[in-house]
Design an enzyme around this catalytic site. Structure first.
Site, PDB file in Angstrom:
ATOM      1  N   MET A  30       0.844  -1.198   0.000  1.00 24.38           N
ATOM      2  CA  MET A  30       0.000   0.000   0.000  1.00 24.38           C
ATOM      3  C   MET A  30       0.883   1.254   0.000  1.00 24.38           C
ATOM      4  O   MET A  30       0.434   2.350   0.366  1.00 24.38           O
ATOM      5  CB  MET A  30      -0.929   0.000   1.212  1.00 24.38           C
ATOM      6  CG  MET A  30      -1.902  -1.183   1.193  1.00 24.38           C
ATOM      7  SD  MET A  30      -3.420  -0.885   2.102  1.00 24.38           S
ATOM      8  CE  MET A  30      -2.786  -0.609   3.741  1.00 24.38           C
ATOM      9  N   HIS A  34       8.903   1.206   3.684  1.00 25.73           N
ATOM     10  CA  HIS A  34       9.984   1.218   4.672  1.00 25.73           C
ATOM     11  C   HIS A  34      10.866  -0.002   4.425  1.00 25.73           C
ATOM     12  O   HIS A  34      10.600  -0.800   3.500  1.00 25.73           O
ATOM     13  CB  HIS A  34       9.419   1.265   6.093  1.00 25.73           C
ATOM     14  CG  HIS A  34       8.391   0.216   6.389  1.00 25.73           C
ATOM     15  ND1 HIS A  34       8.669  -1.141   6.375  1.00 25.73           N
ATOM     16  CD2 HIS A  34       7.063   0.306   6.683  1.00 25.73           C
ATOM     17  CE1 HIS A  34       7.580  -1.825   6.678  1.00 25.73           C
ATOM     18  NE2 HIS A  34       6.577  -0.971   6.855  1.00 25.73           N
ATOM     19  N   GLY A  36      11.066  -2.784   5.764  1.00 30.58           N
ATOM     20  CA  GLY A  36      10.342  -4.062   5.746  1.00 30.58           C
ATOM     21  C   GLY A  36       9.855  -4.392   4.340  1.00 30.58           C
ATOM     22  O   GLY A  36      10.059  -5.500   3.834  1.00 30.58           O
ATOM     23  N   HIS A  37       9.225  -3.420   3.690  1.00 32.20           N
ATOM     24  CA  HIS A  37       8.766  -3.638   2.313  1.00 32.20           C
ATOM     25  C   HIS A  37       9.965  -3.957   1.397  1.00 32.20           C
ATOM     26  O   HIS A  37       9.888  -4.827   0.533  1.00 32.20           O
ATOM     27  CB  HIS A  37       8.093  -2.376   1.760  1.00 32.20           C
ATOM     28  CG  HIS A  37       6.841  -1.957   2.465  1.00 32.20           C
ATOM     29  ND1 HIS A  37       6.772  -0.831   3.246  1.00 32.20           N
ATOM     30  CD2 HIS A  37       5.605  -2.501   2.498  1.00 32.20           C
ATOM     31  CE1 HIS A  37       5.546  -0.693   3.724  1.00 32.20           C
ATOM     32  NE2 HIS A  37       4.820  -1.698   3.301  1.00 32.20           N
ATOM     33  N   GLY A 149       4.709 -10.332   3.882  1.00 34.46           N
ATOM     34  CA  GLY A 149       5.403 -10.276   5.169  1.00 34.46           C
ATOM     35  C   GLY A 149       4.755 -11.171   6.213  1.00 34.46           C
ATOM     36  O   GLY A 149       3.525 -11.247   6.299  1.00 34.46           O
ATOM     37  N   GLU A 150       5.601 -11.832   6.998  1.00 32.27           N
ATOM     38  CA  GLU A 150       5.077 -12.637   8.115  1.00 32.27           C
ATOM     39  C   GLU A 150       4.510 -11.738   9.208  1.00 32.27           C
ATOM     40  O   GLU A 150       3.801 -12.200  10.086  1.00 32.27           O
ATOM     41  CB  GLU A 150       6.196 -13.514   8.700  1.00 32.27           C
ATOM     42  CG  GLU A 150       6.542 -14.674   7.795  1.00 32.27           C
ATOM     43  CD  GLU A 150       7.782 -15.429   8.224  1.00 32.27           C
ATOM     44  OE1 GLU A 150       8.452 -14.990   9.193  1.00 32.27           O
ATOM     45  OE2 GLU A 150       8.090 -16.444   7.578  1.00 32.27           O
ATOM     46  N   LYS A 151       4.839 -10.455   9.169  1.00 30.34           N
ATOM     47  CA  LYS A 151       4.304  -9.543  10.171  1.00 30.34           C
ATOM     48  C   LYS A 151       2.773  -9.581  10.168  1.00 30.34           C
ATOM     49  O   LYS A 151       2.141  -9.577  11.214  1.00 30.34           O
ATOM     50  CB  LYS A 151       4.772  -8.122   9.903  1.00 30.34           C
ATOM     51  CG  LYS A 151       4.106  -7.171  10.828  1.00 30.34           C
ATOM     52  CD  LYS A 151       4.529  -5.754  10.649  1.00 30.34           C
ATOM     53  CE  LYS A 151       3.617  -4.891  11.465  1.00 30.34           C
ATOM     54  NZ  LYS A 151       2.426  -4.479  10.703  1.00 30.34           N
ATOM     55  N   GLN A 155      -3.007 -12.450   7.548  1.00 28.76           N
ATOM     56  CA  GLN A 155      -3.134 -12.129   6.121  1.00 28.76           C
ATOM     57  C   GLN A 155      -2.391 -13.154   5.270  1.00 28.76           C
ATOM     58  O   GLN A 155      -2.890 -13.609   4.230  1.00 28.76           O
ATOM     59  CB  GLN A 155      -2.576 -10.723   5.879  1.00 28.76           C
ATOM     60  CG  GLN A 155      -2.384 -10.364   4.423  1.00 28.76           C
ATOM     61  CD  GLN A 155      -1.977  -8.922   4.243  1.00 28.76           C
ATOM     62  OE1 GLN A 155      -2.785  -8.024   4.416  1.00 28.76           O
ATOM     63  NE2 GLN A 155      -0.721  -8.673   3.915  1.00 28.76           N
ATOM     64  N   SER A 187       6.268  -0.531  10.587  1.00 28.79           N
ATOM     65  CA  SER A 187       4.922  -0.421  10.039  1.00 28.79           C
ATOM     66  C   SER A 187       4.651   1.037   9.690  1.00 28.79           C
ATOM     67  O   SER A 187       5.101   1.945  10.397  1.00 28.79           O
ATOM     68  CB  SER A 187       3.908  -0.884  11.087  1.00 28.79           C
ATOM     69  OG  SER A 187       2.617  -0.441  10.735  1.00 28.79           O
TER      70      SER A 187
HETATM   71  P1  AMP Z   1       1.382  -2.923   3.522  1.00 28.10           P
HETATM   72  O1  AMP Z   1       1.939  -1.881   2.618  1.00 28.10           O
HETATM   73  O2  AMP Z   1       1.356  -2.532   4.959  1.00 28.10           O
HETATM   74  O3  AMP Z   1       0.087  -3.493   3.022  1.00 28.10           O
HETATM   75  O4  AMP Z   1       2.420  -4.126   3.471  1.00 28.10           O
HETATM   76  C1  AMP Z   1       2.820  -4.697   2.247  1.00 28.10           C
HETATM   77  C2  AMP Z   1       3.586  -5.957   2.538  1.00 28.10           C
HETATM   78  O5  AMP Z   1       4.711  -5.657   3.357  1.00 28.10           O
HETATM   79  C3  AMP Z   1       2.755  -7.000   3.316  1.00 28.10           C
HETATM   80  O6  AMP Z   1       3.041  -8.291   2.792  1.00 28.10           O
HETATM   81  C4  AMP Z   1       3.270  -6.846   4.724  1.00 28.10           C
HETATM   82  O7  AMP Z   1       3.144  -8.025   5.481  1.00 28.10           O
HETATM   83  C5  AMP Z   1       4.732  -6.519   4.467  1.00 28.10           C
HETATM   84  N1  AMP Z   1       5.330  -5.851   5.633  1.00 28.10           N
HETATM   85  C6  AMP Z   1       4.843  -4.788   6.322  1.00 28.10           C
HETATM   86  N2  AMP Z   1       5.643  -4.486   7.363  1.00 28.10           N
HETATM   87  C7  AMP Z   1       6.656  -5.392   7.338  1.00 28.10           C
HETATM   88  C8  AMP Z   1       7.818  -5.606   8.156  1.00 28.10           C
HETATM   89  N3  AMP Z   1       8.068  -4.861   9.222  1.00 28.10           N
HETATM   90  N4  AMP Z   1       8.653  -6.628   7.833  1.00 28.10           N
HETATM   91  C9  AMP Z   1       8.394  -7.416   6.743  1.00 28.10           C
HETATM   92  N5  AMP Z   1       7.327  -7.251   5.928  1.00 28.10           N
HETATM   93  C10 AMP Z   1       6.466  -6.254   6.223  1.00 28.10           C
END
Ligand code: AMP
Length: 282
Positions: A30, A34, A36-37, A149-151, A155, A187
């Site tokens: 989305m 960061h 993580g992404h 992400g496993e976070k 999901q 996050s």
């Molecule tokens: P989002 O943009 O929040 O929808 O996240 C996109 C993808 O990034 C999803 O698969 C999340 O699980 C993953 N994600 C978000 N935060 C982290 C993190 N801290 N570490 C690893 N993957 C993450």
């Protein structure tokens, strides 16, 4: 790096890539990227030949009164980060491109066994929104591999389940949670924390870890571990929705040898989620 906003242009771009036998990896996001992404992107690059990152703030996964309008949108910086990583293509459609003109969703994907528990209980309709958009992205991009992400543990299970049950030929890869130095899972929503809350926030991970290490040491009184952990979180200012020890594959009880401690808790304006997996065998 290609930047594409329409489904037709995306298909035109990807057809010859697929015909050339290249393995396409997809990383749905989305935006507001960061580290993580970016770790998911690196994993996608390691596993595939051509990496597509989607950036789409999906309205249908936000529940009424949630932060859809205020969700951080930082497209320019996101594109710079992805370009620095040599991503092949960014798919960044408008809402109207994804949900036909009038934004009416007439076909939905539901994973019943996971839809209404834990995060699904507190965010009714959220996983239906996630499952529907991810299925649409899978059909649009037709990737060989998709990295999540496993976070967002529940999901990830929802997506594994829909891929299996809808017979999609996509390898779903779960990628480890990236954390700040003090343990807080990265996050986009951490930005909602005040400075004081940010100092408290790593206690969620600490608390989940304490439960996980008690289990590793042989404690099987899960009810007590859960209620003690919830009380500790409340004492330090969290408003926990749930903290639960459950089977790592089903999120149910009874628990087999692989389990996961999952939690969601509010701290000020931020809803934080985290989890730790535990294997009870050597
Ligand atoms: P989002 O943009 O929040 O929808 O996240 C996109 C993808 O990034 C999803 O698969 C999340 O699980 C993953 N994600 C978000 N935060 C982290 C993190 N801290 N570490 C690893 N993957 C993450």
């Amino acid at each position: 790096m290609q930047q594409i906003a329409t489904i037709n242009a995306l298909r035109e771009q990807l057809t010859p890539i697929r015909h050339a036998g290249k393995r396409i990896s997809l990383v749905p996001t989305m935006g507001n990227l960061h580290a993580g992404h970016l770790s998911l992107v690196k994993q996608a690059q390691a596993l595939g030949d051509y990496v597509v990152v989607s950036i789409f703030v999906n309205p249908s996964q936000f529940v009424a009164d949630e932060d859809f309008d205020s969700y951080p949108r930082t497209l320019e910086t996101d594109l710079e980060l992805l370009s620095n990583l040599n991503v092949d293509l960014v798919f960044m459609p408008d809402t109207s491109e994804i949900y036909s003109g009038d934004n009416q969703i007439t076909t939905e994907v539901i994973v019943p066994e996971l839809d209404s528990i834990y995060c699904g209980e507190y965010r009714p309709g959220h996983f239906k929104g996630v499952a529907t958009i991810v299925t649409k992205l899978f059909n649009i991009v037709q990737p060989d591999i998709a990295v999540f992400g496993e976070k967002d543990y529940q999901q990830l299970l929802v997506i594994r389940s829909l891929v299996k049950n809808l017979n999609l030929a996509i390898d779903i890869i779960g990628s480890p949670t990236l954390r700040d130095e003090d343990g807080l899972a990265m996050s986009s929503r951490n930005q909602y924390l005040t400075e004081a809350e940010r100092r408290q926030a790593p206690l969620l991970y600490k608390c989940i870890n304490q439960v996980a290490s008690a289990i590793k040491k042989g404690d099987t009184n899960y009810d007590k571990l859960e209620s003690d952990a919830i009380s500790s979180l409340k004492e330090v200012g969290f408003k926990p929705e749930y903290l639960s020890v459950c089977d790592a594959k089903t999120l149910k009880k009874p628990i087999n040898q692989e389990l996961v401690v999952i939690s969601a808790a509010w701290l000020g304006r931020a809803r934080l989620i985290d989890n730790v997996a535990v294997q009870t065998y050597d």
